[in-house]
Design an enzyme around this catalytic site. Structure first.
Site, PDB file in Angstrom:
ATOM      1  N   THR A  15      15.990  20.071  73.195  1.00 43.93           N
ATOM      2  CA  THR A  15      16.424  19.437  74.438  1.00 43.93           C
ATOM      3  C   THR A  15      17.400  18.302  74.162  1.00 43.93           C
ATOM      4  O   THR A  15      17.456  17.757  73.056  1.00 43.93           O
ATOM      5  CB  THR A  15      15.219  18.908  75.244  1.00 43.93           C
ATOM      6  OG1 THR A  15      14.541  17.919  74.482  1.00 43.93           O
ATOM      7  CG2 THR A  15      14.265  20.036  75.600  1.00 43.93           C
ATOM      8  N   ASP A  16      18.161  17.972  75.183  1.00 41.39           N
ATOM      9  CA  ASP A  16      19.133  16.875  75.059  1.00 41.39           C
ATOM     10  C   ASP A  16      18.578  15.621  75.728  1.00 41.39           C
ATOM     11  O   ASP A  16      17.419  15.579  76.141  1.00 41.39           O
ATOM     12  CB  ASP A  16      20.485  17.289  75.636  1.00 41.39           C
ATOM     13  CG  ASP A  16      20.431  17.628  77.121  1.00 41.39           C
ATOM     14  OD1 ASP A  16      19.443  17.262  77.806  1.00 41.39           O
ATOM     15  OD2 ASP A  16      21.372  18.271  77.606  1.00 41.39           O
ATOM     16  N   GLN A  17      19.413  14.614  75.863  1.00 44.75           N
ATOM     17  CA  GLN A  17      18.992  13.335  76.422  1.00 44.75           C
ATOM     18  C   GLN A  17      18.546  13.473  77.880  1.00 44.75           C
ATOM     19  O   GLN A  17      17.770  12.672  78.373  1.00 44.75           O
ATOM     20  CB  GLN A  17      20.129  12.319  76.309  1.00 44.75           C
ATOM     21  CG  GLN A  17      19.701  10.898  76.599  1.00 44.75           C
ATOM     22  CD  GLN A  17      20.817   9.910  76.292  1.00 44.75           C
ATOM     23  OE1 GLN A  17      21.927  10.292  75.999  1.00 44.75           O
ATOM     24  NE2 GLN A  17      20.501   8.637  76.377  1.00 44.75           N
TER      25      GLN A  17
END
Length: 141
Positions: A15-17
């Site tokens: 996942t990203d930010q």
């Protein structure tokens, strides 16, 4: 047409930010789906590599429809979209646990000699694979 299915758990590291699966990680899931399809058809990519042949992606098309998040499980569906003696086009759909379509994709793969990266004929070098792919592709036609 034969459709292979592969379940993938969304890991935190994917996942990203924003808390959603980073777009490039779907490409890894496509590879998992493609490998599962090959295994489901009774074939072995590892054996092909041992013979000095690899199958790089020539083209990749992805349409992102719905974000996936950590903790979800993805279902990657993979099939043979098109086939000719030099190229294979794989089709993909990735669904979430609610059976919502998250991405659609396709990859075009070729066969090349590992040492020179020169293309080889899929039909000529691997006639058994080619026949299995033809049958898998045509099941619903």
């Amino acid at each position: 047409m034969y459709i292979s299915e592969k379940r993938v758990e969304v890991r935190y590291a994917e996942t990203d930010q924003m808390g959603v699966v980073y777009h490039a990680n779907y490409v890894i899931w496509l590879e998992l789906g493609r490998t599962q399809l090959i295994e489901d058809l009774g074939l072995s990519y590892v054996e092909m590599e041992k013979q000095g042949i690899v199958s790089p992606v020539l083209d990749l098309q992805v349409t992102y429809r719905k974000a996936m998040r950590y903790g979800e499980r993805a279902l990657v569906k993979t099939w043979i979209e098109a086939l000719n003696p030099l190229r294979v086009v794989y089709g993909y759909e990735v669904y979430n646990e609610k059976e919502e379509l998250c991405i659609t994709a396709s990859t075009t793969n070729i066969l090349v000699k590992q040492d020179t990266f020169r293309p080889v004929s899929f039909k000529k070098f691997y006639p058994e694979w080619y026949e299995v792919y033809e049958k898998a592709k045509k099941q619903s036609e």
